[in-house]
Structure formats: C-alpha cells, structure tokens
Design an enzyme around this catalytic site. Structure first.
Site, short mmCIF file in Angstrom:
data_model
loop_
_atom_site.label_atom_id
_atom_site.label_comp_id
_atom_site.label_asym_id
_atom_site.label_seq_id
_atom_site.Cartn_x
_atom_site.Cartn_y
_atom_site.Cartn_z
CE LYS A 1 -3.68 2.60 1.34
NZ LYS A 1 -5.05 2.64 0.81
N GLY B 1 -4.26 0.71 -4.19
CA GLY B 1 -4.19 2.14 -4.49
C GLY B 1 -4.70 2.98 -3.33
#
Ligand code: ATP
Ligand code: MG
Length: 238
Positions: free
Chosen positions: A38, A117
């Site tokens: 992440k 994302g």
C-alpha cells in the site's frame, strides 16, 4: 516484467484492502508466492511519533511478509486526506524514489505483488500526478472494487471506462458487500447488469463477512472469485 495487480475502487471505503487481502490469499492458492503493498497511506495512527498504516499492516500480516512496514507502506500521512492536501498540511513530499525501490524489491522477492491504491483513480498525489498515473507507473493491470448498491453502475463504468481510455489494462471488477446486504432490487440485479454492459468481466461478488480473522477471507475468496480471469495475467504477458 513484474507480475501483480493494482487494486483501485470507485470510492474510498469500498473495500480495497479487504479485496487486496482476498486476492493475496486466492493467488497464493494458485501456487504463487505473493506480497502486498500500500504505497501511500493517509489517516495513519500516530504511535509515539511513528506513523502506523492500518491497511499496510493488515496486508503485511495477511501475506505473512517479513519486510518492515516501511517496505510495504513507504509513505505515511497522519491527516485523513488525499495525499496532495495531506502532504501540503504536513510539509512532507511524497517520496517516489522510496516507493519505486520498495516495489522493485518486492517484485524481485515475490512472484506476484498486489498493490492497493489510494481512494479512486483521480485522487491527487501531487498537483499533476494522480492515482491513475501511479497505476500506470506500476504497469500492473487494474482490479476495480465496487459496491453492489444503487449508483454502482455509473461509478463502476466511469472508473473502468476512464482507465481503458487512458490506456490502462483493466482485468476485471469485484463487487464487494462492504455493508451488510439490504436485499434491494439494485443489489439483486447489478452483478448481472455489470457483467452484461461492462467492457471487462466481473471477477465475483464478495460477501459481507462478520469478521476478518482466521480463514474467513480466504474461504470467501475461494468460493466467490473466478481466478481464471486473473490467472491469465500471471501466466501470460498480457
Ligand atoms: N466484504 C466485507 N465484509 C465485511 N466488512 C467489509 C467488507 N469489505 C469492507 N468491509 C469493511 O468496510 C470498511 C472499509 O473497507 P476497506 O478498508 O477494505 O476499504 P478501502 O477501500 O480499502 O478504504 P480506504 O480507501 O480507506 O483504503 C472496513 O471497516 C472493512 O472492514
Ligand atoms: Mg484501504
């Protein structure tokens, strides 16, 4: 070429982290070693001046990764905002070099890297660089996570069609029950409708889980996600 997927969504909170973990488990079952990432997380917990990224830590634990958390989430902000305003408020620019290096290291170590994302595709990271630009730089096919409820057709098609128009590969859609089912007419008809009118396949409809512990996510992934749709991206150069 690095193998993996970039997980985006129609919105924040739609369930990108849950589906990132579900895909890490499901790809692992196909026999690949899988890591997760992440790259930027905002709204991090401030533990004695160390910023702890909840998504990054969940991904790290789920994927049984030994890397330090800054390898999984190189860039952390305290403010629960998009990266651009968070970095402006905190006076901390996004360190793209750190992100690139972490991804390169993970891609060397694991067969597949699943990257979550930040928010949706047009969330700004800098003034002239958004999440879609980051997805393009990672050069991974997208998986779009979306809700099953009323309004999802528009949000999903906006995301999928924009990504395709911008030249990105979109592997498919995961419809995720981030809230308990309402059993509405929209929920009952949306999966079939999306499958019919979307230019990319629906990988599956992921159920609402009562808890995220133990094997529940893995079992739900096995039962609901059609991994043959994603498997081809891992075995061929497409
Ligand atoms: N299938 C599910 N079953 C039960 N709870 C879910 C499910 N999907 C998402 N949730 C819950 O909804 C919330 C948002 O999910 P998640 O954190 O995965 O969203 P996100 O898109 O990653 O959000 P962000 O944009 O903040 O990264 C969390 O509390 C999560 O536990
Ligand atoms: Mg998340």
């Amino acid at each position: 070429m690095a193998k993996g997927f970039f997980i985006t969504g129609t919105d924040t909170d739609v369930g990108k982290t849950v589906i990132t973990v579900a895909l890490i488990k499901a790809i692992g079952r196909l026999g690949f070693s899988v890591g997760g990432m992440k790259p930027i997380e905002s709204g991090c917990l401030d533990e004695s001046a160390i910023l702890l990224p909840a998504d990054g830590m969940f991904i790290r634990t789920a994927a049984h990764m030994e890397e330090g958390i800054r390898h999984i989430t190189p860039c952390c902000f305290r403010s629960p905002l998009a990266p651009l305003p968070a970095s402006e408020i905190e006076g901390a620019p996004v360190d793209f070099e750190k992100i690139r290096k972490a991804f390169a290291d993970l891609s060397r170590k694991y067969d597949v890297v699943v990257v979550e994302g930040i928010g949706g595709l047009l969330v700004p990271i800098t003034k002239d660089y958004s999440v879609i630009d980051m997805a393009r730089d990672f050069d991974l096919p997208l998986v779009v996570v979306t809700k099953p409820t009323l309004g999802t057709i528009n949000h999903t098609l906006l995301t999928v069609n924009y990504a395709i128009k911008e030249g990105l590969r979109v592997a498919g859609i995961v419809i995720n029950y981030n809230q308990p089912p309402e059993n509405s007419l929209a929920e009952r008809t949306n999966p079939e409708l999306l499958g019919r009118i979307s230019p990319v396949p629906v990988i599956g409809t992921f159920p609402h889980l009562k808890d995220m512990e133990g094997p529940t996510i893995e079992k739900a992934a096995e039962e609901t996600l059609d991994m043959s749709i994603l498997g081809q991206y891992l075995t061929k150069d497409i």
